[in-house]
Motif scaffolding. Structure first.
Motif, PDB file in Angstrom:
ATOM      1  N   VAL A 169       0.845  -1.202   0.000  1.00 53.22           N
ATOM      2  CA  VAL A 169       0.000   0.000   0.000  1.00 53.22           C
ATOM      3  C   VAL A 169       0.880   1.252   0.000  1.00 53.22           C
ATOM      4  O   VAL A 169       0.638   2.191  -0.770  1.00 53.22           O
ATOM      5  N   ARG A 170       1.908   1.273   0.840  1.00 49.47           N
ATOM      6  CA  ARG A 170       2.818   2.431   0.888  1.00 49.47           C
ATOM      7  C   ARG A 170       3.506   2.637  -0.457  1.00 49.47           C
ATOM      8  O   ARG A 170       3.613   3.762  -0.950  1.00 49.47           O
ATOM      9  N   GLN A 171       3.960   1.562  -1.061  1.00 49.36           N
ATOM     10  CA  GLN A 171       4.622   1.650  -2.356  1.00 49.36           C
ATOM     11  C   GLN A 171       3.653   2.159  -3.431  1.00 49.36           C
ATOM     12  O   GLN A 171       4.011   3.001  -4.252  1.00 49.36           O
ATOM     13  N   ALA A 172       2.429   1.659  -3.394  1.00 52.86           N
ATOM     14  CA  ALA A 172       1.421   2.074  -4.375  1.00 52.86           C
ATOM     15  C   ALA A 172       1.096   3.559  -4.230  1.00 52.86           C
ATOM     16  O   ALA A 172       0.903   4.257  -5.230  1.00 52.86           O
ATOM     17  N   ARG A 173       1.048   4.041  -3.015  1.00 54.32           N
ATOM     18  CA  ARG A 173       0.799   5.472  -2.800  1.00 54.32           C
ATOM     19  C   ARG A 173       1.994   6.290  -3.282  1.00 54.32           C
ATOM     20  O   ARG A 173       1.828   7.339  -3.906  1.00 54.32           O
ATOM     21  N   ALA A 174       3.196   5.811  -2.997  1.00 60.18           N
ATOM     22  CA  ALA A 174       4.411   6.538  -3.383  1.00 60.18           C
ATOM     23  C   ALA A 174       4.573   6.624  -4.896  1.00 60.18           C
ATOM     24  O   ALA A 174       5.033   7.645  -5.411  1.00 60.18           O
ATOM     25  N   ASN A 175       4.186   5.569  -5.611  1.00 60.48           N
ATOM     26  CA  ASN A 175       4.376   5.584  -7.068  1.00 60.48           C
ATOM     27  C   ASN A 175       3.131   6.054  -7.832  1.00 60.48           C
ATOM     28  O   ASN A 175       3.105   6.007  -9.048  1.00 60.48           O
ATOM     29  N   GLY A 176       2.102   6.484  -7.110  1.00 59.13           N
ATOM     30  CA  GLY A 176       0.920   7.045  -7.749  1.00 59.13           C
ATOM     31  C   GLY A 176      -0.105   6.038  -8.220  1.00 59.13           C
ATOM     32  O   GLY A 176      -1.051   6.398  -8.916  1.00 59.13           O
ATOM     33  N   GLN A 177       0.062   4.788  -7.830  1.00 60.50           N
ATOM     34  CA  GLN A 177      -0.920   3.764  -8.228  1.00 60.50           C
ATOM     35  C   GLN A 177      -2.238   3.935  -7.471  1.00 60.50           C
ATOM     36  O   GLN A 177      -3.295   3.626  -7.990  1.00 60.50           O
ATOM     37  N   ILE A 178      -2.146   4.435  -6.243  1.00 63.09           N
ATOM     38  CA  ILE A 178      -3.355   4.639  -5.446  1.00 63.09           C
ATOM     39  C   ILE A 178      -3.360   6.063  -4.899  1.00 63.09           C
ATOM     40  O   ILE A 178      -2.328   6.580  -4.473  1.00 63.09           O
ATOM     41  N   HIS A 179      -4.526   6.674  -4.984  1.00 61.29           N
ATOM     42  CA  HIS A 179      -4.713   8.035  -4.475  1.00 61.29           C
ATOM     43  C   HIS A 179      -5.897   8.036  -3.524  1.00 61.29           C
ATOM     44  O   HIS A 179      -6.963   7.502  -3.863  1.00 61.29           O
ATOM     45  N   HIS A 180      -5.713   8.645  -2.367  1.00 63.60           N
ATOM     46  CA  HIS A 180      -6.827   8.848  -1.436  1.00 63.60           C
ATOM     47  C   HIS A 180      -7.199  10.317  -1.488  1.00 63.60           C
ATOM     48  O   HIS A 180      -6.345  11.194  -1.336  1.00 63.60           O
ATOM     49  N   LEU A 181      -8.468  10.584  -1.745  1.00 66.84           N
ATOM     50  CA  LEU A 181      -8.988  11.950  -1.740  1.00 66.84           C
ATOM     51  C   LEU A 181     -10.001  12.076  -0.611  1.00 66.84           C
ATOM     52  O   LEU A 181     -10.835  11.193  -0.422  1.00 66.84           O
ATOM     53  N   ASP A 182      -9.928  13.172   0.127  1.00 61.39           N
ATOM     54  CA  ASP A 182     -10.868  13.413   1.213  1.00 61.39           C
ATOM     55  C   ASP A 182     -12.271  13.615   0.650  1.00 61.39           C
ATOM     56  O   ASP A 182     -12.460  14.399  -0.289  1.00 61.39           O
ATOM     57  N   ALA A 183     -13.235  12.915   1.211  1.00 61.34           N
ATOM     58  CA  ALA A 183     -14.606  12.933   0.685  1.00 61.34           C
ATOM     59  C   ALA A 183     -15.213  14.328   0.705  1.00 61.34           C
ATOM     60  O   ALA A 183     -15.782  14.777  -0.305  1.00 61.34           O
ATOM     61  N   GLN A 184     -15.121  15.028   1.821  1.00 65.14           N
ATOM     62  CA  GLN A 184     -15.761  16.336   1.930  1.00 65.14           C
ATOM     63  C   GLN A 184     -15.120  17.352   0.985  1.00 65.14           C
ATOM     64  O   GLN A 184     -15.817  18.073   0.269  1.00 65.14           O
ATOM     65  N   ALA A 185     -13.805  17.398   0.947  1.00 65.33           N
ATOM     66  CA  ALA A 185     -13.107  18.350   0.069  1.00 65.33           C
ATOM     67  C   ALA A 185     -13.370  18.025  -1.403  1.00 65.33           C
ATOM     68  O   ALA A 185     -13.564  18.927  -2.222  1.00 65.33           O
ATOM     69  N   THR A 186     -13.383  16.743  -1.732  1.00 68.93           N
ATOM     70  CA  THR A 186     -13.615  16.339  -3.115  1.00 68.93           C
ATOM     71  C   THR A 186     -15.025  16.709  -3.558  1.00 68.93           C
ATOM     72  O   THR A 186     -15.224  17.279  -4.638  1.00 68.93           O
ATOM     73  N   LEU A 187     -16.004  16.405  -2.724  1.00 63.55           N
ATOM     74  CA  LEU A 187     -17.384  16.750  -3.059  1.00 63.55           C
ATOM     75  C   LEU A 187     -17.533  18.254  -3.247  1.00 63.55           C
ATOM     76  O   LEU A 187     -18.153  18.713  -4.219  1.00 63.55           O
ATOM     77  N   ALA A 188     -16.952  19.028  -2.345  1.00 56.42           N
ATOM     78  CA  ALA A 188     -17.047  20.485  -2.445  1.00 56.42           C
ATOM     79  C   ALA A 188     -16.433  21.004  -3.737  1.00 56.42           C
ATOM     80  O   ALA A 188     -16.900  22.003  -4.293  1.00 56.42           O
ATOM     81  N   SER A 189     -15.409  20.328  -4.233  1.00 56.71           N
ATOM     82  CA  SER A 189     -14.737  20.821  -5.430  1.00 56.71           C
ATOM     83  C   SER A 189     -15.363  20.335  -6.738  1.00 56.71           C
ATOM     84  O   SER A 189     -15.002  20.837  -7.807  1.00 56.71           O
ATOM     85  N   ILE A 190     -16.297  19.393  -6.677  1.00 58.39           N
ATOM     86  CA  ILE A 190     -16.889  18.899  -7.931  1.00 58.39           C
ATOM     87  C   ILE A 190     -18.342  19.309  -8.134  1.00 58.39           C
ATOM     88  O   ILE A 190     -18.891  19.059  -9.200  1.00 58.39           O
ATOM     89  N   VAL A 191     -18.959  19.946  -7.147  1.00 58.67           N
ATOM     90  CA  VAL A 191     -20.352  20.350  -7.328  1.00 58.67           C
ATOM     91  C   VAL A 191     -20.431  21.794  -7.818  1.00 58.67           C
ATOM     92  O   VAL A 191     -19.565  22.617  -7.538  1.00 58.67           O
ATOM     93  N   ASP A 192     -21.502  22.074  -8.563  1.00 55.17           N
ATOM     94  CA  ASP A 192     -21.710  23.434  -9.055  1.00 55.17           C
ATOM     95  C   ASP A 192     -22.445  24.256  -7.993  1.00 55.17           C
ATOM     96  O   ASP A 192     -22.687  23.783  -6.886  1.00 55.17           O
ATOM     97  N   SER A 193     -22.812  25.471  -8.339  1.00 57.33           N
ATOM     98  CA  SER A 193     -23.449  26.369  -7.371  1.00 57.33           C
ATOM     99  C   SER A 193     -24.820  25.872  -6.919  1.00 57.33           C
ATOM    100  O   SER A 193     -25.326  26.310  -5.892  1.00 57.33           O
ATOM    101  N   ASP A 194     -25.419  24.949  -7.673  1.00 54.62           N
ATOM    102  CA  ASP A 194     -26.707  24.365  -7.289  1.00 54.62           C
ATOM    103  C   ASP A 194     -26.530  23.078  -6.486  1.00 54.62           C
ATOM    104  O   ASP A 194     -27.509  22.416  -6.147  1.00 54.62           O
ATOM    105  N   GLY A 195     -25.290  22.703  -6.226  1.00 55.97           N
ATOM    106  CA  GLY A 195     -25.035  21.491  -5.457  1.00 55.97           C
ATOM    107  C   GLY A 195     -25.064  20.211  -6.278  1.00 55.97           C
ATOM    108  O   GLY A 195     -25.088  19.117  -5.724  1.00 55.97           O
ATOM    109  N   ARG A 196     -25.056  20.348  -7.589  1.00 51.16           N
ATOM    110  CA  ARG A 196     -25.068  19.180  -8.468  1.00 51.16           C
ATOM    111  C   ARG A 196     -23.653  18.853  -8.934  1.00 51.16           C
ATOM    112  O   ARG A 196     -22.874  19.758  -9.246  1.00 51.16           O
ATOM    113  N   PRO A 197     -23.324  17.569  -9.038  1.00 50.94           N
ATOM    114  CA  PRO A 197     -21.999  17.213  -9.560  1.00 50.94           C
ATOM    115  C   PRO A 197     -21.820  17.740 -10.981  1.00 50.94           C
ATOM    116  O   PRO A 197     -22.717  17.644 -11.812  1.00 50.94           O
ATOM    117  N   ASP A 198     -20.676  18.336 -11.226  1.00 55.99           N
ATOM    118  CA  ASP A 198     -20.350  18.875 -12.535  1.00 55.99           C
ATOM    119  C   ASP A 198     -19.330  17.939 -13.197  1.00 55.99           C
ATOM    120  O   ASP A 198     -18.248  17.727 -12.647  1.00 55.99           O
TER     121      ASP A 198
END
Length: 86
Positions: free
Chosen positions: A47-76
């Motif tokens: 798992v550590r190796q996969a994260r280091a070489n970019g095979q796996i990425h963890h994105l925070d759910a709240q931050a990710t959702l906030a960055s993908i929704v439009d002003s109406d709260g719909r996923p863009d």
């Protein structure tokens, strides 16, 4: 279903993806990610190796959702592609 079920399912998804050498994006809370990592402790170096070489990425759910929704709260779709990728 509860958090244990969710984290077990995500851990199995990650395990299978790593075994297949697939790229993985996991969107979840930090607490859930730590729970997933605990369930994968038997393959922690992988798992550590996969994260280091970019095979796996963890994105925070709240931050990710906030960055993908439009002003109406719909996923863009365009924002999703920019944040998560194809």
């Amino acid at each position: 279903r509860d958090d244990r079920y969710l984290t077990a399912a995500v851990a199995e998804f990650v395990r299978q993806g790593l075994e297949r050498k697939e790229g993985l994006v996991v969107i979840c809370t930090e607490a859930h990610w730590h729970s997933v990592e605990k369930l994968l402790s038997d393959i922690a170096p992988l798992v550590r190796q996969a994260r280091a070489n970019g095979q796996i990425h963890h994105l925070d759910a709240q931050a990710t959702l906030a960055s993908i929704v439009d002003s109406d709260g719909r996923p863009d779709p365009g924002r999703f592609t920019r944040v998560v990728g194809d």
